[in-house]
Design a protein around this motif. Structure first.
Motif, short mmCIF file in Angstrom:
data_model
loop_
_atom_site.label_atom_id
_atom_site.label_comp_id
_atom_site.label_asym_id
_atom_site.label_seq_id
_atom_site.Cartn_x
_atom_site.Cartn_y
_atom_site.Cartn_z
N LYS A 1 4.54 -0.29 7.45
CA LYS A 1 5.43 0.10 6.36
C LYS A 1 4.64 0.16 5.05
CE LYS A 1 9.72 -1.71 8.32
NZ LYS A 1 10.89 -2.60 8.11
N LEU A 2 4.90 1.22 4.29
CA LEU A 2 4.23 1.40 3.01
C LEU A 2 5.25 1.40 1.88
CD1 LEU A 2 1.59 4.22 3.63
CD2 LEU A 2 1.14 1.81 3.20
N PRO A 3 4.95 0.76 0.78
CA PRO A 3 5.84 0.85 -0.38
C PRO A 3 5.92 2.28 -0.91
CG PRO A 3 4.30 -0.98 -0.60
CD PRO A 3 3.84 -0.17 0.56
N LYS A 4 7.01 2.62 -1.53
CA LYS A 4 7.19 3.97 -2.07
C LYS A 4 6.10 4.30 -3.10
CE LYS A 4 12.23 3.88 -1.54
NZ LYS A 4 13.53 3.97 -2.26
N LYS A 5 5.72 3.33 -3.89
CA LYS A 5 4.71 3.57 -4.91
C LYS A 5 3.36 3.92 -4.29
CE LYS A 5 6.75 0.60 -8.49
NZ LYS A 5 6.53 -0.57 -9.38
N VAL A 6 3.04 3.27 -3.17
CA VAL A 6 1.77 3.56 -2.49
C VAL A 6 1.80 4.96 -1.91
CG1 VAL A 6 0.23 2.86 -0.62
CG2 VAL A 6 1.36 1.12 -2.01
N LYS A 7 2.92 5.37 -1.30
CA LYS A 7 3.03 6.72 -0.76
C LYS A 7 2.91 7.76 -1.87
CE LYS A 7 6.07 5.65 3.16
NZ LYS A 7 7.39 5.96 3.78
N ARG A 8 3.57 7.49 -2.98
CA ARG A 8 3.54 8.44 -4.09
C ARG A 8 2.13 8.56 -4.68
NH1 ARG A 8 7.66 6.57 -6.50
NH2 ARG A 8 6.64 5.18 -7.98
N LEU A 9 1.47 7.43 -4.84
CA LEU A 9 0.11 7.45 -5.38
C LEU A 9 -0.86 8.12 -4.42
CD1 LEU A 9 -1.83 6.61 -7.63
CD2 LEU A 9 -2.04 4.37 -6.54
N ALA A 10 -0.68 7.91 -3.11
CA ALA A 10 -1.54 8.54 -2.12
C ALA A 10 -1.37 10.05 -2.13
CB ALA A 10 -1.22 7.98 -0.73
N LEU A 11 -0.13 10.52 -2.25
CA LEU A 11 0.12 11.96 -2.32
C LEU A 11 -0.50 12.55 -3.57
CD1 LEU A 11 1.55 14.46 -1.17
CD2 LEU A 11 3.58 13.78 -2.46
N GLN A 12 -0.38 11.84 -4.68
CA GLN A 12 -0.97 12.31 -5.94
C GLN A 12 -2.49 12.37 -5.86
OE1 GLN A 12 0.19 9.89 -9.25
NE2 GLN A 12 -0.70 11.25 -10.78
N LYS A 13 -3.09 11.37 -5.22
CA LYS A 13 -4.55 11.34 -5.09
C LYS A 13 -5.03 12.46 -4.16
CE LYS A 13 -8.71 9.67 -5.47
NZ LYS A 13 -9.46 9.76 -6.74
N ALA A 14 -4.34 12.67 -3.05
CA ALA A 14 -4.75 13.72 -2.12
C ALA A 14 -4.63 15.10 -2.76
CB ALA A 14 -3.90 13.64 -0.85
#
Length: 207
Positions: A94-107
């Motif tokens: 499970k990933l926090p929403k903030k981590v998913k959002r930051l990962a998408l932004q970085k990619a």
């Protein structure tokens, strides 16, 4: 279609384009989680308690001259159970929403900086024909893998891309960080930018 530069992205999107090391760890954790979530985790071996057979003692404890044996499912016997073998397990993370959002932004930031992101108008096809789709993708090198990020799963584009091994289609609401990493080229429809911007905004749609 034209290459989406960092300057153009900053003008059309409110979300910041990450150019430093920020978000690298979040991207790594997201990719690991996405890949782990696809694992079925169904492999397993039978232990001595699950091997089919009765629990009858093979022979008497004493007087036969043989070694002591209590059950035929013993791991030391052929056909017996397996000791410390793999068992079904859940690999999901499970990933926090903030981590998913930051990962998408970085990619997305990394692919834009590489010059791998192309900006296109809305792709509309009269018929779901692969040739017609390829005609619209005039700037694409036919030897490269391609990801089409469209506003919504329009049936013509979706059906036209399924017949091509190098093309994948995903909607802007469903694309994740891992999707942006594998293709050589990424084509974004113009209406997709506000949707991605909303997902990258703090408290935006789930990524």
């Amino acid at each position: 279609m034209k290459v989406l530069s960092v300057e153009d992205a900053q003008q059309q999107m409110k979300a910041a384009i990450l150019s430093n090391g920020r978000g690298s760890q979040a991207l790594h954790e997201a990719v690991v989680a996405y890949r782990a979530n696809r694992r079925s985790g169904t492999r397993g071996t039978k232990t001595k308690g699950t091997v089919h057979g009765s629990g009858r003692k093979p022979w008497a404890q004493k007087g036969t001259g043989r070694a002591r044996a209590g059950y035929r499912s013993s791991p030391v016997w052929r056909g017996g159970g397996v000791v410390f073998g793999p068992q079904p397990r859940d690999f999901s993370k499970k990933l926090p929403k903030k981590v998913k959002r930051l990962a998408l932004q970085k990619a997305l930031s990394g692919r834009i900086a590489e010059g791998a992101v192309l900006l296109s108008e809305t792709i509309e096809l009269a018929q779901p024909k692969t040739k017609e789709l390829l005609r619209r993708l005039d700037s694409w090198n036919r030897k490269e893998t391609l990801l089409l990020v469209i506003e919504k799963k329009e049936s013509a584009v979706w059906l036209a891309s399924r017949n091509h091994p190098l093309i994948a289609v995903v909607s802007a609401a469903e694309v994740n960080a891992e999707d942006l990493l594998w293709p050589d080229r990424i084509v974004l429809e113009q209406p997709v930018l506000p949707i991605l911007d909303q997902r990258l905004a703090k408290g935006g749609r789930r990524s």
